[in-house]
Design an enzyme around this catalytic site. Structure first.
Site, PDB file in Angstrom:
ATOM      1  CB  THR A 185      -1.066   0.046   1.196  1.00 26.38           C
ATOM      2  OG1 THR A 185      -0.130  -0.014   2.209  1.00 26.38           O
ATOM      3  CG2 THR A 185      -1.877  -1.118   1.166  1.00 26.38           C
TER       4      THR A 185
ATOM      5  N   GLY B   6       3.951  -2.490   7.636  1.00 28.10           N
ATOM      6  CA  GLY B   6       4.577  -2.961   9.105  1.00 28.10           C
ATOM      7  C   GLY B   6       5.720  -3.148   8.959  1.00 28.10           C
TER       8      GLY B   6
ATOM      9  CD  GLU C 156      -4.363  -8.433   5.624  1.00 22.18           C
ATOM     10  OE1 GLU C 156      -4.264  -8.701   4.498  1.00 22.18           O
ATOM     11  OE2 GLU C 156      -3.579  -8.356   6.617  1.00 22.18           O
TER      12      GLU C 156
END
Lengths: 695, 707
Positions: free
Chosen positions: A150, A189, A438
């Site tokens: 993303t 992350g 998700e």
């Protein structure tokens, strides 16, 4: 030194006695039910084994977490990540042990992407050569990885990511580049401060007739930081994106590239690739990609049931201990809050939902493995579409249910639910992202609706390929809804949910296929359709599990009766919250609506005595709950007191409350305070990569 | 030093040009609408004045707030509270200016109880002597106060609190004592580390004249000095502290407090309405409980007005951002179409636009409640007529419950509609969510206080059944009588073509549910507890009916005041329909069961709602602009007025993030965390972080906590 509070105890009845009484009220065999719920993968034994290790390690103490600044939360989480890895080696943990440890620590940590998205990509997207080069380094944790998909400007719409990877015909390598600010990788992350390698998803650009043509997003494995200094390589700007609702310990990051060269081998090439003369090699079978997404979504359902179970555990235990008001008609001593129907109606349907989620999670896993086996053994892809449609809708439906449900539990706790001692803060903040990650729950539901419309089109045409086609065909033939007996006949409940799906699907089919209405205009009903389908799946799987005899491992018939009540409660409360659709589809009549509220109330009363044992069966350890209100022994008030009185750093300092003085901590002096406070307010300005020299 | 990110800009179209276009596409008169909404007390002028002071002071800078540890947030909160008080004096602010500063700073500060609960108690519960002594001290902020009512074991049920105040006939004073741990005061704002005085609510225990046995006369308020005025340490016989981290209210020191036989003088009992005769030790009964209810209504009207601004804030952020954010091209578009603004999707509209309509619905009911309050108060003071009090109290209870739920749920809906970025600190939604989520449970739990509303309605229905003469249809009595007269008729309402039918449909639902409750409770004598769910629903129905009725009255039955031009007025009408119809959609079962709607009428709901949303969509940005929430208050990269979303997110992440100044050691084989700090330092540092502290100011010695 002590103070007089040491001599006091909470007013009677004591929480411990109350919970003991609650547990005596019910004959549910908790251990048996727990085994029933957790037969998969030796869960309970594993939980005990890992818990035993974690509870003895200082780093895994959770008691000061909520007092920490966000940067310190990252420091602590990184230290915990490293320790988990060391413990894995020391104790010879396998992957499931490691995952259990993560579940119990209850925080998303800076190594979290390494074992999941990063290694999955390496494993599933690499060709043989790449696998040989990377897998050993990933598995020995020589490198630490993250997953960069993303971007600042794009999330759900992966096809539109802006980062590009341009093939250089001369040097036979790629240039990765961010043409705009919105092309910055964002949210990824472990990227922010930790990882030295990343899977970078970029538009693959190949020259064609002198122009560059995009072949869509592809995955590249890229070293992003120096292995010695851990500073970003030249041509890359990286950082942590800052504070968030939750995930305080995780360094979600951003990353920009400026004409960064990577070798030909960095394009992960199991299915696709670029030949050395710059030609695109087309993927053979994109289906397997869907497969693993489905697995992730099935896991989300299984995970979400435990999240909701955690919220329910806290709520049910505390609310049966907490007393408030005497009965208005009968007087006497104060009632347990859980005796109030206004509290039961909020909590007990959620307790039922934990079980509903469980059986559907189970069914999805079974479906996933059988579909996978079909693909691998027979090359049979026929069930993939159904699986994908079901998993998309269920992801949307279940995550919304759980996120809303845990907040409902929190509010039912009243004032103490707002405090840190509730244990609801990390639960709430870390899981509120689930409806949007998700696959945004309001976006992916379209995939489910689209599948259903296709099946209805087929059914109308008389085809019969997939299981749901039969239901649709039968519906299109009769178009009449039989009178269901929802109070007496449980199978009728399942049929009612199915008829609602058929009705809504037929309407969507008419609007889209027959009347050719625009997709965008139909989106609201399509979302409703997907949720209706998912609820139907939840109800059907629940029904099959508690009414058929094949339940394994089995539970006592008494327990089973309670489970059947839970089924009815879940189904009827769902129906009542969606009554418009049931009425319009012809399933419910006014008289059914009238009958529903009293039936639900009776079910609440029947389930109430079993509530504590029903949450006990979820076997959430106190260490994971980290909740004074939800502890297994019920000693709520002593635990709240201990936490507030003796473990609160604010209670060590004495403060100066006089507005005429700028002094804050008593005795620190005005100048000292002024300087300190201005710094707190203003924070910092700068970045690691902008510092001139580092000593 | 710079890096190459400085040369980049976001992909086109740029946020500022999108918002400019949005604003150009609507003829809503923002200034006029803003004045219409916020004319009360010169809100907009005041906002501007205070803002210009706050934005220049370093303490009031919000940009580092989310990076701070909770204890530091208290430090900063206290520093800000003090500075606000100094600024008040310096600039000659009045109480409304001060409240505006509080609103803009947007944090519950350690002085928050001083001007509200503490001062109110002193002002309203003191006898003349007490007031003469305390009020100057309070108004000069010589003493800093808090309000100690709720306890560890009791919140909503005030009558059940355990803290006691015993009258000592010999020494003619009281002993305040906490008999158990659950008697500890708990949650009380400003008590934890700040206040030196407290209003303590305790059971007033007086000895029976004959037997000498102590009997409770219920909870009463006492004013008690709790800390030393020089050292600010708790006095002997009191244990005080802060209760620790919470979901929100980070800067506030919500506290706990235990008493061990603390003596306070006879004058500590606030004695305007009730008291203890110091000679005889006899209880002096209160004369009129009603005035207390009155001020509760005022507090609740404020809660509604606050709820509308909180929800308006969430709507401002989400509507601006979702009109800028692009995602997916239209599925039916031919060729390569540009991505759509997220707000163009009906799935996003259906979540956000009804909430936008709700901000307006809340507004008109907040206004109506204020008017009702002042009118009822005037009635009482002029001619002793307190007949309006019960209705006002009932309405305010139900509305507090409904409005805070609408706002709290609405905030989270707005946050989720923003997708991933809604989860980040740049959204500005974190403090909004964290602080506001307390509202459904404080100042009367939302599921408890609705019983008061239902109880009132049952009483009114009972009266109506006895007295069949139709009277004024305006009041609830008239409405109920009309319902009873026409109970047999099966008239449904034309909610799609007739706005006043919408209002009647909502009222019919209330009458129907009230009658059902009346039958169950009064005729069939069913237990109260078993009826609670229906009573809660009744209260909600009544409150929704009030929102719809007041909205209708303001927009359809009279000329909007202050005036609105025709275009804007028309959009208000559309907002009314959207609010009413989406509420019906949500509660359809009750509308059908009550007979207000036939099941077949539901079919047109979704298409009609979608049509209304399409009409409102072009005006969305101007409709939130009218709420005039300044960027300083929004503190949101996504919701900024200029629309420069991505540059703002970038700057915040890249240059204002303390984590980005350090380099970390990611290698699991070493315990080092910050590159170069060494393993030993890291280990000690991290263990201290994990374990925290153990000890307390009053216990003298401090240990490092153990596992």
């Amino acid at each position: 030194m002590a103070d007089f509070s040491d001599d006091l105890k909470p007013a009677d009845p004591q929480g411990r006695d109350i919970l003991a009484g609650e547990r005596n009220r019910s004959d549910i065999d908790v251990e048996q039910l727990a085994n029933h719920l957790f037969h998969r993968g030796g869960f309970l034994k594993r939980q005990k084994k890992i818990l035993d290790v974690l509870e003895r390690r200082i780093l895994f103490s959770k008691k000061n977490q909520l007092n920490l600044a966000r940067p310190d939360r990252y420091h602590l989480a990184l230290a915990r990540s490293k320790e988990l890895r060391r413990l894995s080696l020391e104790h010879g943990w396998d992957l499931d042990d490691y995952k259990m440890a993560q579940y119990l620590v209850g925080e998303v940590s800076p190594y979290a992407l390494h074992t999941v998205m990063f290694s999955t990509s390496i494993r599933e997207q690499s060709n043989e050569e790449q696998l040989k080069e990377w897998l050993p380094r990933v598995e020995s944790w020589e490198i630490i990885g993250c997953y960069g998909q993303t971007e600042l400007g794009h999330g759900s719409n992966v096809k539109a990511v802006e980062t590009i990877a341009k093939w250089n015909a001369d040097s036979k390598d790629f240039t990765i580049h961010s043409p705009t600010l919105t092309a910055a990788k964002w949210w990824n992350g472990s990227l922010g401060r930790t990882a030295n390698h990343a899977i970078v998803v970029a538009q693959l650009l190949l020259p064609e007739n002198g122009k560059l043509k995009s072949y869509g997003p592809h995955q590249f494995v890229v070293q992003i930081r120096d292995m010695k200094t851990n500073r970003p390589l030249n041509g890359i700007v990286i950082g942590d994106i800052g504070t968030k609702f939750g995930y305080a310990g995780m360094d979600n990051g951003y990353m920009l590239f400026k004409n960064f060269r990577v070798p030909h081998s960095s394009l992960l090439s199991k299915y696709t690739g670029v030949s050395l003369d710059g030609k695109y090699i087309k993927p053979q079978n994109p289906a397997t990609v869907y497969g693993s997404m489905t697995f992730v979504r099935a896991s989300i359902i299984m995970e979400s049931r435990l999240v909701l179970a955690r919220a329910c555990t806290i709520a049910v235990r505390y609310l049966s201990i907490r007393r408030q008001f005497a009965d208005r008609d009968r007087g006497g001593s104060e009632l347990a809050v859980l005796e109030y129907p206004t509290v039961q109606i909020r909590i007990l349907p959620l307790l039922a939902a934990t079980y509903a989620l469980h059986y559907t999670g189970e069914a999805m896993f079974n479906m996933y493995w059988s579909t996978r086996a079909d693909i691998e053994n027979k090359g049979d892809l026929s069930r993939l579409a159904e699986l994908h449609a079901a998993s998309s809708g269920l992801k949307a439906c279940c995550t919304l249910l759980v996120a809303d449900g845990s907040e409902t539990c929190r509010r039912a706790l009243g004032g103490h639910g707002f405090g840190g001692g509730s244990g609801m803060i990390p639960l709430n903040t870390d899981h509120l992202d689930k409806p949007t990650v998700e696959g945004d729950s309001w976006m992916i539901s379209q995939q489910t609706a689209s599948y259903l419309i296709k099946r209805m089109t087929a059914a109308v045409a008389g085809e019969q390929v997939e299981p749901i086609d039969t239901q649709f065909q039968e519906y299109t033939k009769r178009r009449q809804i039989p009178r269901y007996n929802l109070n007496q006949n449980n199978a009728d409940i399942v049929l009612a949910f199915k008829d609602r799906v058929s009705f809504l699907t037929y309407k969507a089919y008419e609007n889209r296929v027959v009347q050719k209405q625009s997709w965008t205009d139909l989106m609201v009903e399509l979302h409703q359709l997907a949720i209706a389908h998912s609820e139907s799946i939840l109800v059907e799987n629940f029904y099959n599990a508690v009414f058929s005899n094949g339940q394994k491992p089995a539970v006592h018939s008494r327990t089973r009766l309670v489970m059947q009540d839970l089924f009815r409660l879940f189904a009827l409360t769902t129906m009542s919250s969606k009554s418009t659709e049931f009425v319009l589809s012809g399933v419910l009549e006014k008289s059914d609506l009238q009958a529903m509220a009293p039936t639900i109330k009776t079910l609440l009363t029947d389930i109430r005595p079993h509530a504590v044992r029903l949450v006990d069966a979820w076997s959430i350890p106190d260490y994971l709950l980290d909740s004074a209100l939800g502890r297994s022994d019920g000693d709520v008030y002593n635990a709240l007191w201990q936490k507030a009185h003796l473990e609160n750093p604010l209670n060590i300092d004495t403060f100066n409350p006089d507005f005429r003085s700028e002094e804050i901590v008593m005795g620190e002096g005005e100048d000292h305070a002024r300087e300190r406070l201005a710094k707190l307010a203003l924070g910092v300005y700068g970045h690691e990569q902008r510092l001139k020299t580092k000593l | 030093m710079s890096d190459f990110s400085q040369e980049l800009k976001p992909a086109d179209p740029q946020g500022p040009s999108i918002l400019a276009q949005e604003r150009a596409g609507s003829d809503v008169n923002i200034d006029q609408l803003a004045h219409h909404l916020l004319h009360r007390g010169d809100f907009l002028k005041r906002q501007k004045k205070i803002l210009s002071v706050l934005e220049k002071r370093p303490y009031f800078c919000k940009k580092n707030q989310l990076n701070l540890a909770r204890p530091d947030r208290y430090h900063l909160g206290l520093a800000r509270a003090k500075e606000l008080r100094r600024l008040s004096l310096q600039h000659g602010w009045d109480i409304d200016d001060y409240k505006m500063a509080d609103y803009l700073t947007d944090e519950m500060a350690p002085y928050a109880l001083q001007t509200v609960m503490f001062a109110t108690s002193i002002r309203e519960q003191c006898n003349d002597e007490q007031r003469a002594y305390w009020l100057p001290k309070v108004e000069n902020w010589e003493v800093i106060g808090c309000y100690g009512q709720t306890e560890l074991g009791h919140g909503s049920n005030v009558k059940g609190i355990e803290c006691e105040a015993r009258w000592n006939p010999k020494s003619k004073d009281f002993t305040i004592h906490s008999p158990t741990l659950t008697a500890s005061k708990w949650w009380n704002g400003a008590l934890g580390r700040t206040a030196n005085h407290a209003i303590v609510v305790a059971q007033l225990m007086l000895p029976d004249q004959k037997t000498g046995k102590y009997k409770s006369h219920g909870p009463h308020q006492f004013i008690v000095q709790i800390r030393d005025m020089k050292t600010n340490k708790p006095l002997e016989g009191i244990v005080i502290g802060d209760i620790g981290p919470k979901y929100g209210y980070t800067a506030m020191d919500n506290g706990y407090m235990l008493f061990k036989n603390l003596r306070v003088p006879h004058s500590a009992l606030l004695s305007r309405y009730s008291g203890v005769d110091s000679e005889s030790g006899m209880y002096i009964k209160p004369k009129n409980q009603a005035l207390v209810y009155g001020s509760l209504t005022y507090v609740r009207a404020q809660i509604i007005m606050h709820a509308r601004l909180v929800l308006a804030r969430a709507c401002t952020v989400s509507l601006r951002y979702t009109s800028i954010r692009r995602q997916f091209a239209d599925r039916d578009a031919k060729g390569s179409a540009p991505e759509q603004a997220v707000l163009n999707y009906p799935t996003v509209q259906i979540r956000l636009l009804p909430l936008l309509a709700t901000t307006y619905a809340l507004h008109y009911t907040g206004e109506a409640m204020f008017k009702l309050y002042w009118q009822t108060r005037a009635d009482i003071e002029k001619n002793g007529d307190d007949s309006g009090l019960a209705e006002m109290h009932a309405a305010s209870s139900g509305l507090k419950s409904l409005c805070t739920i609408l706002a709290a749920d609405g905030i989270e809906t707005c946050r989720r509609a923003m997708g991933g970025h809604g989860f980040g600190g740049g959204s500005g939604m974190i403090p909004l969510n964290n602080d506001y989520l307390s509202k459904p449970t404080v100042e009367g739990d939302n599921w408890m206080i609705t019983q008061q509303t239902a109880s009132y309605l049952i009483k009114r229905m009972q009266t109506a059944t006895k007295d069949q003469y139709p009277s004024n249809t305006e009041s609830i009595d008239g409405q109920f009588r009309l319902f009873l007269q026409n109970k047999q008729s099966s008239k449904t309402y034309d909610i799609y073509n007739n706005e006043s039918d919408i209002v009647t449909a909502f009222q019919h639902r209330v009458s129907f549910l009230s009658y059902q409750a009346y039958e169950a409770r009064i005729e069939k004598k069913q237990p109260w507890t078993s009826l609670m769910i229906s009573l809660h629903r009744l209260s909600r129905a009544f409150s929704e009916s009030l929102l719809v009725t007041n909205f209708h009255r303001a927009i359809f039955e009279s000329t909007p005041d202050p005036p609105l031009d025709k275009a804007t007025h028309n959009i208000m009408k559309t907002l009314f329909r959207l609010f009413a119809l989406s509420t019906i959609d949500f509660q359809s079962t009750e509308f059908i069961l009550s007979g207000a709607l036939a099941p077949s009428q539901l079919r047109d709901l979704t298409p009609t709602i979608q049509q209304l949303m399409a009409e409102i969509r072009p005006h969305a940005i101007r409709l939130v602009d009218a709420w005039s929430i300044p960027d300083y208050l929004l503190e949101s990269a996504l919701g900024r007025h200029d629309g420069d979303v991505y540059n703002a997110l970038w700057r915040k992440a890249h240059l204002e993030n303390p984590l980005n100044l350090q380099t970390f050691n990611p290698d699991w084989k070493t315990e080092e965390i910050i590159m170069g700090e060494g393993e030993e330092t890291a280990r000690q540092r991290i263990e201290a972080l994990a374990l925290g502290v153990e000890g307390h100011e009053q216990r003298g010695d401090l240990w490092r906590a153990k596992l």
